[in-house]
Design an enzyme around this catalytic site. Structure first.
Site, PDB file in Angstrom:
ATOM      1  N   TYR A 122       0.852  -1.188   0.000  1.00 17.89           N
ATOM      2  CA  TYR A 122       0.000   0.000   0.000  1.00 17.89           C
ATOM      3  C   TYR A 122       0.885   1.234   0.000  1.00 17.89           C
ATOM      4  O   TYR A 122       1.836   1.323   0.778  1.00 17.89           O
ATOM      5  CB  TYR A 122      -0.901   0.003   1.237  1.00 17.89           C
ATOM      6  CG  TYR A 122      -1.809   1.209   1.352  1.00 17.89           C
ATOM      7  CD1 TYR A 122      -1.608   2.177   2.335  1.00 17.89           C
ATOM      8  CD2 TYR A 122      -2.880   1.401   0.471  1.00 17.89           C
ATOM      9  CE1 TYR A 122      -2.433   3.285   2.448  1.00 17.89           C
ATOM     10  CE2 TYR A 122      -3.718   2.503   0.577  1.00 17.89           C
ATOM     11  CZ  TYR A 122      -3.484   3.445   1.570  1.00 17.89           C
ATOM     12  OH  TYR A 122      -4.304   4.541   1.669  1.00 17.89           O
TER      13      TYR A 122
ATOM     14  N   ASP B  28       9.380   2.990  -0.694  1.00 21.21           N
ATOM     15  CA  ASP B  28       8.364   3.656   0.128  1.00 21.21           C
ATOM     16  C   ASP B  28       8.709   3.332   1.581  1.00 21.21           C
ATOM     17  O   ASP B  28       8.356   2.271   2.087  1.00 21.21           O
ATOM     18  CB  ASP B  28       6.970   3.137  -0.253  1.00 21.21           C
ATOM     19  CG  ASP B  28       5.897   3.728   0.635  1.00 21.21           C
ATOM     20  OD1 ASP B  28       4.703   3.636   0.271  1.00 21.21           O
ATOM     21  OD2 ASP B  28       6.241   4.267   1.704  1.00 21.21           O
TER      22      ASP B  28
ATOM     23  N   LYS C 185       5.095   9.660   8.384  1.00 17.73           N
ATOM     24  CA  LYS C 185       4.874   9.154   9.749  1.00 17.73           C
ATOM     25  C   LYS C 185       5.908   9.697  10.745  1.00 17.73           C
ATOM     26  O   LYS C 185       5.794  10.834  11.206  1.00 17.73           O
ATOM     27  CB  LYS C 185       4.804   7.628   9.716  1.00 17.73           C
ATOM     28  CG  LYS C 185       3.608   7.132   8.860  1.00 17.73           C
ATOM     29  CD  LYS C 185       3.429   5.650   8.900  1.00 17.73           C
ATOM     30  CE  LYS C 185       2.457   5.186   7.846  1.00 17.73           C
ATOM     31  NZ  LYS C 185       1.069   4.988   8.353  1.00 17.73           N
TER      32      LYS C 185
HETATM   33  P1  KE4 Z   1      -0.829   8.487   4.255  1.00 17.59           P
HETATM   34  O1  KE4 Z   1      -1.331   9.130   2.980  1.00 17.59           O
HETATM   35  O2  KE4 Z   1      -1.895   7.684   4.963  1.00 17.59           O
HETATM   36  O3  KE4 Z   1      -0.111   9.468   5.175  1.00 17.59           O
HETATM   37  O4  KE4 Z   1       0.333   7.434   3.844  1.00 17.59           O
HETATM   38  C1  KE4 Z   1       0.023   6.430   2.921  1.00 17.59           C
HETATM   39  C2  KE4 Z   1       1.008   5.294   3.086  1.00 17.59           C
HETATM   40  C3  KE4 Z   1       2.044   5.181   2.171  1.00 17.59           C
HETATM   41  N1  KE4 Z   1       2.950   4.188   2.268  1.00 17.59           N
HETATM   42  C4  KE4 Z   1       2.882   3.280   3.270  1.00 17.59           C
HETATM   43  C5  KE4 Z   1       3.914   2.199   3.336  1.00 17.59           C
HETATM   44  C6  KE4 Z   1       1.849   3.357   4.237  1.00 17.59           C
HETATM   45  O5  KE4 Z   1       1.796   2.431   5.224  1.00 17.59           O
HETATM   46  C7  KE4 Z   1       0.899   4.379   4.152  1.00 17.59           C
HETATM   47  C8  KE4 Z   1      -0.247   4.503   5.138  1.00 17.59           C
HETATM   48  N2  KE4 Z   1      -0.326   3.476   6.115  1.00 17.59           N
HETATM   49  C9  KE4 Z   1      -1.655   3.216   6.621  1.00 17.59           C
HETATM   50  C10 KE4 Z   1      -1.631   2.003   7.539  1.00 17.59           C
HETATM   51  N3  KE4 Z   1      -1.129   0.842   6.975  1.00 17.59           N
HETATM   52  C11 KE4 Z   1      -2.174   4.413   7.356  1.00 17.59           C
HETATM   53  C12 KE4 Z   1      -3.377   4.149   8.202  1.00 17.59           C
HETATM   54  C13 KE4 Z   1      -4.628   4.599   7.501  1.00 17.59           C
HETATM   55  O6  KE4 Z   1      -4.782   4.375   6.286  1.00 17.59           O
HETATM   56  O7  KE4 Z   1      -5.469   5.158   8.231  1.00 17.59           O
END
Ligand code: KE4
Length: 421
Positions: A138, A233, A261
């Site tokens: 993801y 990523d 993060k």
């Molecule tokens: P954001 O757009 O949510 O800040 O980041 C996206 C993203 C990109 N790359 C990786 C490896 C990620 O894990 C994420 C977002 N992680 C999720 C949980 N697995 C955030 C939690 C959510 O979607 O509420």
């Protein structure tokens, strides 16, 4: 009427991010009143030892006083200026110092934005359109990446999302994590057309699946051979696995890195960076456009600087690993005492308990996990005061704030919960 009912009246699904809604584990989400150290306290005053850690940012734990102080000091002078500030330079200098492959870095506001921009940059640099991603990984919710994505999409069993035009998704090729042959096959099928390969160096959105058998080095070799860029990523692994992320931990250098993060310390910060030759293409120094009203926001920069400065404390990662190893051993011991063979994948302070007896080293083996048992486990732990990710295909995060007492309580709750599954 519950808080969740009130929220559902005015917010889709009652949440601002789908996985928070407990859809895959059932029941109603607790609403958080406050956090401190390793704990969160819900609006009924119930306290939980928290392993969600805001999905990764809170490696120092909740309400770290240095972070809070930095944000308060900054807030006294205003919240945003729309003009450059020294703090943006300071955070950029910290990131480029700690991750050598990043010579220049651009701040954005979310991981989605960081990855979306990194891919546009890779396309601009190579003048190619297609990208390779891995099933179950993801990278945020930009159109081209909502194709066989992980995280909440995995749980919802929606391999992609309505609203993503085929013309866009069609540029996204899917390979299998930990299987370099599926990547090389695509390079053979689309010679000279693939701009980049994007990978979570440790997959953490299909649960936690570390790279095996030199997978990351093989990816780099294939990309170099084909003239494609390798994008790591590191939005989860950056500053989580080591002071220089997964690339430092595994010794494999990508062309572009996406971060998020932890670099915001819980405030909305993400970033993408790489060597000068590539980054100079980003507007206004180059022609690849990307912009953001609140990019480099001073409060967020203050939180990120305070966080990264603390990670430089000698022995920080050694202590964090000791805590994580202690927890993992306790959980493994519980399962052998109970004669259970569930798969616990763990690397540094990232782990995932898969309710499957298969070795989990790929997307296919990850999804063999039983999400119904996970749901029971989740609620059993919650009742015992342990807050885990409300979905099987997520990570469990240990922070520097988790005490030995927290870990012992967690191990005990884990034993009782599994015994009563
Ligand atoms: P954001 O757009 O949510 O800040 O980041 C996206 C993203 C990109 N790359 C990786 C490896 C990620 O894990 C994420 C977002 N992680 C999720 C949980 N697995 C955030 C939690 C959510 O979607 O509420």
């Amino acid at each position: 009427m519950s808080l969740f009912d009130d929220a559902k009246k005015v917010i889709p699904g009652g949440v601002n991010s789908p996985v928070r809604a407990f859809a895959s584990v059932g029941g109603e989400p607790y609403f958080v009143e406050r956090g401190y150290g390793s704990k969160v306290v819900d609006t009924n005053g119930k306290e939980y030892i928290d392993y969600v850690c805001s999905w990764g940012p809170l490696i120092l734990g909740h309400c770290d006083q240095d972070v809070i102080r930095a944000v308060k000091e900054c807030a006294d002078k205003g919240t945003s200026y729309g003009a450059p500030t020294v703090r943006e330079t300071k955070l950029a200098e910290l990131i480029t110092e700690m991750i050598p492959s990043i010579e220049m870095v651009r701040m954005v506001n979310s991981g989605t934005e960081a990855v979306m921009s990194a891919i546009r940059l890779a396309r601009g640099f190579t003048n190619r359109d297609m990208i390779i991603k891995f099933e179950g990984c993801y990278h945020g919710h930009s159109d081209g990446l909502l194709v066989k994505a992980g995280s909440g999409l995995l749980t919802f069993g929606a391999p992609s999302s309505p609203g993503v035009p085929v013309s866009i998704a069609g540029n996204t090729l899917i390979a299998q994590y930990n299987d370099i042959s599926t990547v090389d096959k695509l390079f053979l099928e689309y010679p000279g057309k693939i701009a980049c390969v994007i990978v979570e160096p440790v997959a953490a959105n299909m649960g936690v699946v570390p790279p095996e058998d030199n997978f990351l080095q093989k990816l780099k070799t294939s990309c170099e051979r084909e003239g494609a860029l390798l994008i790591f990523d590191e939005i989860i692994t950056g500053f989580r696995l080591s002071l220089s992320g997964a690339q430092g931990y595994y010794g494999v250098t990508p062309d572009i890195t996406a971060l998020g993060k932890i670099i915001g310390g819980g405030l909305p910060v993400a970033a993408y960076g790489g060597r000068r030759e590539i980054m100079k293409l980003v507007s206004p120094s180059g022609s690849v456009y990307q912009a953001g009203t609140l990019s480099g926001n001073p409060l967020a920069m203050a939180a990120g600087i305070a966080t990264l400065e603390k990670l430089k404390t000698p022995g920080f990662y050694k202590k964090l690993k000791e805590k994580s190893d202690y927890l993992r051993c306790g959980m493994d011991e519980n399962m052998s005492k109970l004669g259970l063979k569930y798969t616990l994948n763990s690397i540094e302070s990232l782990s995932c308990l898969f309710f499957t007896e298969h070795k989990v080293d790929s997307y296919q083996t990850a999804i063999s996990a039983d999400t119904k048992i996970y749901a029971k486990y989740f609620h059993g732990m919650l009742e015992r005061g342990i807050a885990l990710a409300p979905a099987q295909f997520e990570a469990m995060f240990v922070s520097a704030a988790h005490t030995d007492a927290d870990l012992d309580t967690t191990i005990k709750a884990h034993y009782e919960t599994l015994k009563n599954l």
